[in-house]
Design a protein around this motif. Structure first.
Motif, PDB file in Angstrom:
ATOM      1  N   ARG A   1       0.817  -1.210   0.000  1.00 48.93           N
ATOM      2  CA  ARG A   1       0.000   0.000   0.000  1.00 48.93           C
ATOM      3  C   ARG A   1       0.848   1.256   0.000  1.00 48.93           C
ATOM      4  O   ARG A   1       0.395   2.330  -0.377  1.00 48.93           O
ATOM      5  CB  ARG A   1      -0.912   0.004   1.234  1.00 48.93           C
ATOM      6  N   LEU A   2       2.104   1.121   0.445  1.00 51.65           N
ATOM      7  CA  LEU A   2       2.976   2.293   0.576  1.00 51.65           C
ATOM      8  C   LEU A   2       4.410   1.878   0.265  1.00 51.65           C
ATOM      9  O   LEU A   2       4.852   0.791   0.647  1.00 51.65           O
ATOM     10  CB  LEU A   2       2.887   2.848   2.000  1.00 51.65           C
ATOM     11  N   LEU A   3       5.144   2.743  -0.428  1.00 44.01           N
ATOM     12  CA  LEU A   3       6.547   2.491  -0.731  1.00 44.01           C
ATOM     13  C   LEU A   3       7.425   3.484   0.036  1.00 44.01           C
ATOM     14  O   LEU A   3       7.104   4.670   0.120  1.00 44.01           O
ATOM     15  CB  LEU A   3       6.810   2.639  -2.232  1.00 44.01           C
ATOM     16  N   LEU A   4       8.519   2.964   0.574  1.00 46.40           N
ATOM     17  CA  LEU A   4       9.556   3.820   1.152  1.00 46.40           C
ATOM     18  C   LEU A   4      10.711   3.814   0.167  1.00 46.40           C
ATOM     19  O   LEU A   4      11.372   2.787  -0.017  1.00 46.40           O
ATOM     20  CB  LEU A   4      10.028   3.286   2.505  1.00 46.40           C
ATOM     21  N   HIS A   5      10.938   4.940  -0.476  1.00 47.98           N
ATOM     22  CA  HIS A   5      11.989   5.043  -1.492  1.00 47.98           C
ATOM     23  C   HIS A   5      13.226   5.635  -0.826  1.00 47.98           C
ATOM     24  O   HIS A   5      13.270   6.822  -0.503  1.00 47.98           O
ATOM     25  CB  HIS A   5      11.499   5.916  -2.646  1.00 47.98           C
ATOM     26  N   LEU A   6      14.250   4.804  -0.636  1.00 47.12           N
ATOM     27  CA  LEU A   6      15.479   5.238   0.023  1.00 47.12           C
ATOM     28  C   LEU A   6      16.517   5.682  -1.003  1.00 47.12           C
ATOM     29  O   LEU A   6      16.749   5.008  -1.997  1.00 47.12           O
ATOM     30  CB  LEU A   6      16.077   4.103   0.874  1.00 47.12           C
ATOM     31  N   VAL A   7      17.116   6.853  -0.738  1.00 47.59           N
ATOM     32  CA  VAL A   7      18.202   7.377  -1.567  1.00 47.59           C
ATOM     33  C   VAL A   7      19.405   7.596  -0.655  1.00 47.59           C
ATOM     34  O   VAL A   7      19.297   8.221   0.398  1.00 47.59           O
ATOM     35  CB  VAL A   7      17.794   8.705  -2.250  1.00 47.59           C
ATOM     36  N   ASP A   8      20.537   7.076  -1.080  1.00 46.66           N
ATOM     37  CA  ASP A   8      21.766   7.162  -0.285  1.00 46.66           C
ATOM     38  C   ASP A   8      22.283   8.602  -0.259  1.00 46.66           C
ATOM     39  O   ASP A   8      22.569   9.202  -1.299  1.00 46.66           O
ATOM     40  CB  ASP A   8      22.815   6.234  -0.904  1.00 46.66           C
ATOM     41  N   ALA A   9      22.404   9.166   0.952  1.00 42.14           N
ATOM     42  CA  ALA A   9      22.860  10.554   1.090  1.00 42.14           C
ATOM     43  C   ALA A   9      24.301  10.740   0.635  1.00 42.14           C
ATOM     44  O   ALA A   9      24.710  11.850   0.266  1.00 42.14           O
ATOM     45  CB  ALA A   9      22.710  11.003   2.550  1.00 42.14           C
ATOM     46  N   SER A  10      25.082   9.658   0.630  1.00 43.75           N
ATOM     47  CA  SER A  10      26.486   9.773   0.251  1.00 43.75           C
ATOM     48  C   SER A  10      26.716   9.530  -1.249  1.00 43.75           C
ATOM     49  O   SER A  10      27.860   9.505  -1.698  1.00 43.75           O
ATOM     50  CB  SER A  10      27.323   8.774   1.056  1.00 43.75           C
TER      51      SER A  10
END
Length: 331
Positions: free
Chosen positions: A239-248
C-alpha cells in the motif's frame, strides 16, 4: 531456506470410474433386470493457502500432482467410490495462472483460501442407467471420463503493507533490521541482499505492520538487469513504498530518477503508488550537506524528504510516524 517465488507444476485430476453391465436374478424381471452401477467421479485437485509456508521451494523437487481415480461401478446398482481429492498447499500470496496462456485462475491471499484447479472426470453409466420401457434388459455401459490436466504457473507475491525500495546499498536492510526483528544480510557491497526480507514493525497501538525489504534495483531492472526485475512483483501488493536514496551518493537526483524510471517501466501502477521519499545514511555527511541534499532531492522530486540514519536512529521516529499517517489516509 531457499527463497523460491516462481514455480511451474502439472496437475491432473482423477479419471472417472467405468460403469458396468450386470443383472440381478429376480422373479418376473426380464433377463434378471439390469443392476450395473455407475462409476465413481474422479478426484479434484485443489490449492490451499497455508500461513506456515514462505516459499515455493517444495515445487522445485515435485512438479507432478495427480488426484485419485474413481472406482468402477458394482453390481446391485452400487456406484463406485469417488477418487480421493489432491490438496496442494502453497504460501499466502500465491497467484495461480495457466502456464500456456497466462490466464489468471485465482489468487490465494488469506490462510485457508482454496482454489479448485482441475476437476475430476465424470463416472461412466452402468447398464441400470439405460433401463427404459422399450429396453428392459440393456447391455450397454460407458467408460469414465478423463479428469482435467493442465500446467500451472505459481507466482508468490509477498503480502506486505510497506515496501522498501532503492538502489543497491541504499540502506534498506539496515532500516528494516532496526525497525523490526528481521536480520537480513548487511554488507558494504552491492547486492548483499539476494532475496526479499520481511519484518514486522510495531505501531504505537501494538498492532504489527509487515515491511518488505526488496533487493536493490539498478538501471534496466524492468528489462531483467540485476536482481530488481525478479523481485519487483513483491511490491505490487504493498500500500505504501519507502523510497530510500543514499545521502552519500554522487548525485541523489540521479539515484532517485533511476528507481522512478524502473517503476514506471515495470508498470502495474507502481509509479503511482503512495510513496515516501527518504534520504538515508545521513550520518555519513555533515548536517549542512544533509540539508543541501534534502533540498536538491525535494526540488527534483516535488516531494518532502525525510532524512534518516538507521545506525544512529536519526529521524526514525519521524519516519514511522509518517508511515502510520500515510497508511491511515488510505483506509
Amino acid at each position: 531456506m531457499q527463497f523460491i517465488d516462481q514455480a511451474t507444476i502439472n496437475v491432473r485430476a482423477g479419471r472417472g470410474g467405468d460403469g458396468i453391465v450386470a443383472f440381478r436374478r429376480e422373479k418376473y424381471v426380464p433377463a434378471g433386470g439390469p443392476a450395473g452401477g455407475n462409476g465413481g467421479k474422479g478426484g479434484d485437485v485443489w490449492l490451499q493457502a497455508d500461513a506456515n509456508l514462505q516459499t515455493l521451494l517444495d515445487f522445485r523437487y515435485q512438479r507432478e500432482f495427480k488426484a485419485g481415480d474413481g472406482r468402477r461401478g458394482g453390481p446391485n446398482r452400487c456406484t463406485g467410490a469417488g477418487g480421493e481429492d489432491r490438496l496442494i498447499t502453497v504460501p499466502c500470496g500465491t497467484e495461480v495462472r495457466h502456464a500456456d496462456n497466462g490466464e489468471l485462475l485465482g489468487d490465494l491471499t488469506a490462510a485457508g483460501d482454496r482454489l479448485r484447479v482441475a476437476s475430476g472426470g465424470r463416472g461412466g453409466w452402468g447398464n441400470a442407467h439405460y433401463l427404459s420401457n422399450r429396453n428392459r434388459a440393456p447391455e450397454r455401459c460407458t467408460e469414465g471420463v478423463e479428469g482435467e490436466c493442465l500446467p500451472l504457473q505459481l507466482e508468490l507475491k509477498l503480502l506486505a503493507e510497506v515496501g522498501i525500495i532503492g538502489l543497491p546499498n541504499a540502506g534498506k536492510s539496515s532500516l528494516i533490521s532496526v525497525l523490526s526483528a528481521a536480520r537480513p544480510r548487511i554488507a558494504a557491497y552491492p547486492f548483499s541482499t539476494l532475496v526479499p526480507n520481511l519484518g514486522v514493525v510495531r505501531r504505537p497501538s501494538g498492532d504489527g505492520t509487515v515491511f518488505a525489504d526488496i533487493p536493490g534495483l539498478i538501471a534496466g531492472a524492468s528489462q531483467g538487469a540485476g536482481l530488481g526485475h525478479a523481485f519487483l512483483r513483491h511490491i505490487e501488493r504493498t500500500r505504501l513504498l519507502l523510497h530510500l536514496v543514499d545521502a552519500s551518493a554522487e548525485s541523489v537526483e540521479q539515484d532517485h530518477r533511476v528507481v522512478l524510471q524502473e517503476l514506471e517501466a515495470y508498470g502495474h501502477g507502481l509509479a503511482e503508488r503512495p510513496r515516501l521519499l527518504v534520504l538515508s545514511k545521513c550520518d555519513l555527511i555533515d548536517e549542512e550537506e544533509c540539508r543541501r541534499r534534502c533540498d536538491l532531492l525535494s526540488a527534483a522530486s516535488g516531494r518532502a524528504v525525510l532524512p534518516i540514519a538507521a545506525v544512529t536512529g536519526q529521524g526514525l521516529q519521524a519516519l514511522t510516524a509518517s508511515v502510520w499517517e500515510a497508511l491511515a489516509e488510505q483506509r
